[in-house]
Design a protein around this motif. Sequence first.
Motif, mmCIF file in Angstrom:
data_model
loop_
_atom_site.group_PDB
_atom_site.id
_atom_site.type_symbol
_atom_site.label_atom_id
_atom_site.label_comp_id
_atom_site.label_asym_id
_atom_site.label_seq_id
_atom_site.Cartn_x
_atom_site.Cartn_y
_atom_site.Cartn_z
ATOM 1 N N MET A 140 0.843 -1.191 0.000
ATOM 2 C CA MET A 140 0.000 0.000 0.000
ATOM 3 C C MET A 140 0.883 1.248 0.000
ATOM 4 O O MET A 140 1.835 1.320 0.781
ATOM 5 C CB MET A 140 -0.920 -0.005 1.227
ATOM 6 C CG MET A 140 -1.857 1.200 1.307
ATOM 7 S SD MET A 140 -2.985 1.091 2.715
ATOM 8 C CE MET A 140 -3.938 -0.346 2.241
ATOM 9 N N PRO A 141 0.592 2.236 -0.836
ATOM 10 C CA PRO A 141 1.444 3.435 -0.880
ATOM 11 C C PRO A 141 1.390 4.215 0.427
ATOM 12 O O PRO A 141 0.380 4.218 1.139
ATOM 13 C CB PRO A 141 0.837 4.240 -2.035
ATOM 14 C CG PRO A 141 0.035 3.273 -2.837
ATOM 15 C CD PRO A 141 -0.455 2.248 -1.867
ATOM 16 N N PHE A 142 2.485 4.889 0.727
ATOM 17 C CA PHE A 142 2.485 5.842 1.824
ATOM 18 C C PHE A 142 1.663 7.057 1.396
ATOM 19 O O PHE A 142 1.522 7.342 0.201
ATOM 20 C CB PHE A 142 3.912 6.254 2.174
ATOM 21 C CG PHE A 142 4.759 5.121 2.703
ATOM 22 C CD1 PHE A 142 4.486 4.548 3.929
ATOM 23 C CD2 PHE A 142 5.828 4.624 1.965
ATOM 24 C CE1 PHE A 142 5.259 3.501 4.423
ATOM 25 C CE2 PHE A 142 6.614 3.586 2.440
ATOM 26 C CZ PHE A 142 6.327 3.014 3.673
ATOM 27 N N THR A 143 1.131 7.787 2.363
ATOM 28 C CA THR A 143 0.210 8.870 2.057
ATOM 29 C C THR A 143 0.893 10.233 2.132
ATOM 30 O O THR A 143 1.866 10.426 2.866
ATOM 31 C CB THR A 143 -0.984 8.855 3.023
ATOM 32 O OG1 THR A 143 -0.506 8.985 4.371
ATOM 33 C CG2 THR A 143 -1.754 7.552 2.895
ATOM 34 N N TYR A 144 0.361 11.168 1.353
ATOM 35 C CA TYR A 144 0.879 12.530 1.316
ATOM 36 C C TYR A 144 0.895 13.138 2.721
ATOM 37 O O TYR A 144 -0.099 13.076 3.453
ATOM 38 C CB TYR A 144 -0.002 13.383 0.399
ATOM 39 C CG TYR A 144 0.360 14.840 0.354
ATOM 40 C CD1 TYR A 144 1.443 15.283 -0.404
ATOM 41 C CD2 TYR A 144 -0.371 15.777 1.077
ATOM 42 C CE1 TYR A 144 1.788 16.622 -0.446
ATOM 43 C CE2 TYR A 144 -0.047 17.118 1.034
ATOM 44 C CZ TYR A 144 1.037 17.537 0.275
ATOM 45 O OH TYR A 144 1.359 18.863 0.234
ATOM 46 N N GLY A 145 2.038 13.701 3.092
ATOM 47 C CA GLY A 145 2.174 14.348 4.387
ATOM 48 C C GLY A 145 2.545 13.418 5.521
ATOM 49 O O GLY A 145 2.870 13.873 6.624
ATOM 50 N N GLN A 146 2.498 12.114 5.289
ATOM 51 C CA GLN A 146 2.861 11.146 6.329
ATOM 52 C C GLN A 146 4.330 11.286 6.699
ATOM 53 O O GLN A 146 5.179 11.544 5.849
ATOM 54 C CB GLN A 146 2.587 9.736 5.821
ATOM 55 C CG GLN A 146 3.011 8.607 6.737
ATOM 56 C CD GLN A 146 2.777 7.234 6.125
ATOM 57 O OE1 GLN A 146 2.137 7.100 5.078
ATOM 58 N NE2 GLN A 146 3.288 6.196 6.780
ATOM 59 N N THR A 147 4.638 11.122 7.978
ATOM 60 C CA THR A 147 6.029 11.047 8.406
ATOM 61 C C THR A 147 6.445 9.587 8.459
ATOM 62 O O THR A 147 5.778 8.762 9.084
ATOM 63 C CB THR A 147 6.228 11.682 9.790
ATOM 64 O OG1 THR A 147 5.934 13.079 9.715
ATOM 65 C CG2 THR A 147 7.672 11.515 10.257
ATOM 66 N N LEU A 148 7.524 9.265 7.763
ATOM 67 C CA LEU A 148 8.075 7.916 7.864
ATOM 68 C C LEU A 148 9.568 8.010 8.142
ATOM 69 O O LEU A 148 10.172 9.088 8.047
ATOM 70 C CB LEU A 148 7.770 7.085 6.611
ATOM 71 C CG LEU A 148 8.289 7.521 5.241
ATOM 72 C CD1 LEU A 148 9.776 7.269 5.089
ATOM 73 C CD2 LEU A 148 7.554 6.763 4.144
ATOM 74 N N LEU A 149 10.152 6.889 8.486
ATOM 75 C CA LEU A 149 11.577 6.838 8.795
ATOM 76 C C LEU A 149 12.339 6.247 7.618
ATOM 77 O O LEU A 149 12.035 5.137 7.181
ATOM 78 C CB LEU A 149 11.828 5.991 10.049
ATOM 79 C CG LEU A 149 11.120 6.442 11.325
ATOM 80 C CD1 LEU A 149 11.454 5.495 12.475
ATOM 81 C CD2 LEU A 149 11.494 7.865 11.688
ATOM 82 N N ARG A 150 13.284 7.005 7.110
ATOM 83 C CA ARG A 150 14.235 6.458 6.128
ATOM 84 C C ARG A 150 15.436 5.987 6.932
ATOM 85 O O ARG A 150 16.123 6.785 7.578
ATOM 86 C CB ARG A 150 14.629 7.529 5.117
ATOM 87 C CG ARG A 150 15.722 7.086 4.156
ATOM 88 C CD ARG A 150 16.076 8.200 3.167
ATOM 89 N NE ARG A 150 17.470 8.132 2.777
ATOM 90 C CZ ARG A 150 17.929 7.447 1.727
ATOM 91 N NH1 ARG A 150 17.106 6.764 0.966
ATOM 92 N NH2 ARG A 150 19.225 7.445 1.444
ATOM 93 N N ARG A 151 15.695 4.670 6.905
ATOM 94 C CA ARG A 151 16.702 4.095 7.779
ATOM 95 C C ARG A 151 17.808 3.419 6.962
ATOM 96 O O ARG A 151 17.541 2.713 5.993
ATOM 97 C CB ARG A 151 16.066 3.062 8.717
ATOM 98 C CG ARG A 151 14.860 3.597 9.460
ATOM 99 C CD ARG A 151 14.424 2.713 10.598
ATOM 100 N NE ARG A 151 14.107 1.349 10.188
ATOM 101 C CZ ARG A 151 13.666 0.400 11.025
ATOM 102 N NH1 ARG A 151 13.505 0.681 12.300
ATOM 103 N NH2 ARG A 151 13.382 -0.802 10.578
ATOM 104 N N HIS A 152 19.037 3.658 7.379
ATOM 105 C CA HIS A 152 20.173 2.918 6.841
ATOM 106 C C HIS A 152 20.453 1.762 7.800
ATOM 107 O O HIS A 152 20.535 1.950 9.020
ATOM 108 C CB HIS A 152 21.404 3.810 6.753
ATOM 109 C CG HIS A 152 21.348 4.797 5.637
ATOM 110 N ND1 HIS A 152 22.403 5.612 5.312
ATOM 111 C CD2 HIS A 152 20.370 5.107 4.755
ATOM 112 C CE1 HIS A 152 22.080 6.378 4.286
ATOM 113 N NE2 HIS A 152 20.848 6.096 3.933
#
Length: 212
Positions: free
Chosen positions: A1-13
């Motif tokens: 399912m796509p992430f939604t506009y304005g959502q905060t997510l974590l980009r993790r290395h």
Amino acid sequence: MPFTYGQTLLRRHVRANLCTHVQPMRVVSDDDAGLLLWKPVGSEFATLVDADGKTQHQLPVDQMRQPQLVRKAWRDYDILVLMPPGAWHSIWWFYKESAFVGWYVNVETPYFRRDSSVDTTDLLLDVVIDPRGNRQWKDEDELAARIGHPLYPDAEAADAARQEGMRLIKLAEEGAYPFDGTYVNFRSDPSWPSPGLPDGWDSESTRAQPVC
């Protein structure tokens, strides 16, 4: 399912299940072109630092003493990050006081989606490209020093990383997408608060060996 506009997510290395860098970012779009994320100056992130203050750029992660993810404030540039699906890179647009100042090619593994994060492994080699198309390799010495270490690219993977960087450099030289003026005038939604690290982000990351 796509992430939604304005959502905060974590980009993790991640590296060998160890989180080395955690960036809370705002979702601009998530479609066939890729996942597009925004991070402004002053917003939070966390990066791996050991008990002696050394970072993953100074030591391989398995040689760090009691590493912990330390919260910091993002500095210098607002960034827009495009993670194309299945790509071995992300493209960053840098802005200084809303003015576009250049691109950054981060060579990395294709990302893996989770419920509220995306995980990738940094392949160490990067390219900085200014608006006139001048380019400069970054972290070549770090990559060379890590070749042969079991947690880092071997010689074959290092060569593949360089080839990926060269492919993107050629696109920049040609003025081809994404170096064709796309997003150079981007403005974030003024209603967005600065993205921060959510409650519980470090529930696994405060251990002596923080894992994702």
